[in-house]
Design an enzyme around this catalytic site. Structure first.
Site, PDB file in Angstrom:
ATOM      1  N   CYS A  63       0.814  -1.216   0.000  1.00 27.25           N
ATOM      2  CA  CYS A  63       0.000   0.000   0.000  1.00 27.25           C
ATOM      3  C   CYS A  63       0.847   1.266   0.000  1.00 27.25           C
ATOM      4  CB  CYS A  63      -0.887  -0.029   1.247  1.00 27.25           C
ATOM      5  SG  CYS A  63      -1.696   1.530   1.591  1.00 27.25           S
ATOM      6  N   TYR A 194      -5.448   6.427  -9.065  1.00 28.42           N
ATOM      7  CA  TYR A 194      -6.663   5.669  -8.757  1.00 28.42           C
ATOM      8  C   TYR A 194      -7.854   6.205  -9.549  1.00 28.42           C
ATOM      9  CZ  TYR A 194      -4.298   3.342  -4.874  1.00 28.42           C
ATOM     10  OH  TYR A 194      -3.447   2.579  -4.131  1.00 28.42           O
TER      11      TYR A 194
END
Length: 354
Positions: A63, A194
């Site tokens: 992450c 994203y």
């Protein structure tokens, strides 16, 4: 932030909430930013005082948002003050799991899923079970998952426990400029990849794509004449940009369709990223195997087969970058952090650093 799952599921690596709708009718991806905002402070004003050994930082090396905390913790020398739990790179529909640990259970918190720490404080918690998260070891309760504030607080609230020679990642005289840079980098780059990857329409994708690469062009211009983003040393701004850039060719270029160019085809940003990668505390936190497995195995709405790419070749991360010619010193008057503890070292096969 380091969550997981696909859009519309439980709160995965895109920051969505259980049952939430985060692709708008026009196809634009929107990140849920409703975090547990409790802070751990030197004066304990939120009820959670700075205290060595009390809290456990839960991360996933996959992450980018958690990676920030791993780097800042390393640079400031807080490994002996705040312990770290590393969740595996993949997870199921409910939560990050501690499948890397013996018997699939974190040895300090005694739990199999990070979800258990959220439920310990908020029974029936319905928002994203996300990493990074700081957990209170005595009660087993999550304290905060507000990743942006968490890294700043490591710099400003935990100063009594910084190592000798720790860099000043958020110096007072540069905070306004750091905040300004962080704001645009978050909107257009950190979150921008994203917005490309999870866009639900061609129009939304192309808007996000152009916004991303316009900002990368802006960063190229800014970094063409200076070694670091703000000032002449590494700051919080460099940490936040680095964790997106280091994932760019491995996942964002193909998986998220951010494909105008690879990072390795953008000379200034590529040299800047390699400079940071070879700076102690940055590249030695990066696990490319975990990164690729998370994105390609978990995001089945984008990659239905779950097949993980074999590439890219990582050896080019160690090509000389020549960024020192621009001046500046990564740690200012401080010193590099010592090597990570053996238990926190990245597997040799997962990084070009040895």
């Amino acid at each position: 932030m380091g969550h997981s799952g696909a859009v519309g599921t439980w709160g995965g690596d895109v920051g969505e909430t259980t049952g939430g709708k985060y692709v708008e009718p026009g196809g634009e991806f929107t990140r849920d930013q409703r975090y547990v905002a409790t802070r751990i402070t030197a004066d304990g004003r939120d009820g959670w005082p700075v205290e060595p050994g009390r809290y456990r930082l839960v991360v996933s090396r996959a992450c980018p948002w958690a990676n920030r905390l791993i780097i800042v913790r390393r640079l400031l020398g807080l490994a002996d003050t705040i312990s770290m739990a590393v969740a595996g790179p993949t997870h199921d529909a409910r939560s990050w799991t501690f499948d890397l640990d013996p018997d699939g259970r974190d040895p300090v918190l005694g739990i199999e899923r990070l979800q258990e720490a959220y439920f310990a404080r908020f029974p029936g918690y319905e928002r994203g079970v996300t990493v990074p998260a700081l957990v209170d070891v005595p009660t087993g309760q999550v304290v905060t998952n507000d990743y942006a504030q968490m890294s700043l607080d490591l710099s400003t609230e935990w100063t009594a426990y910084h190592r000798e020679g720790a860099p000043r990642l958020y110096p007072e005289h540069l905070r306004d400029e750091i905040d300004e840079v962080n704001a645009v980098v978050f909107a257009d780059v950190n979150n921008g990849v994203y917005r490309c990857g999870f866009a639900g329409s061609q129009e939304a994708y192309e808007q996000a794509y152009h916004r991303l690469f316009d900002r990368l062009d802006w960063l190229t211009e800014r970094l063409s004449g200076q070694r670091y983003l703000v000032g002449d040393t590494v700051t919080e701004a460099d940490v936040r940009l680095f964790t997106t850039l280091v994932r760019f060719d491995a996942v964002y270029h193909g998986h998220f369709k951010c494909n105008r160019q690879k990072l390795s085809e953008m000379p200034v940003l590529w040299a800047y990223a390699r400079d940071l990668f070879t700076t102690p505390g940055f590249g030695d936190t990066i696990d490319f195997d975990h990164i690729k497995r998370h994105y390609y195995e978990v995001h089945r709405d984008i990659n239905p087969t779950g097949v993980v790419p074999a590439g890219p070749d990582l050896s080019n991360w160690l090509v000389p970058h020549h960024r020192a010619e621009l001046g500046g010193r990564p740690f200012g008057d401080g010193t590099p952090p010592p090597p990570p503890p053996p238990a926190e070292r990245v597997a040799p096969a997962s990084t070009p650093l040895r």
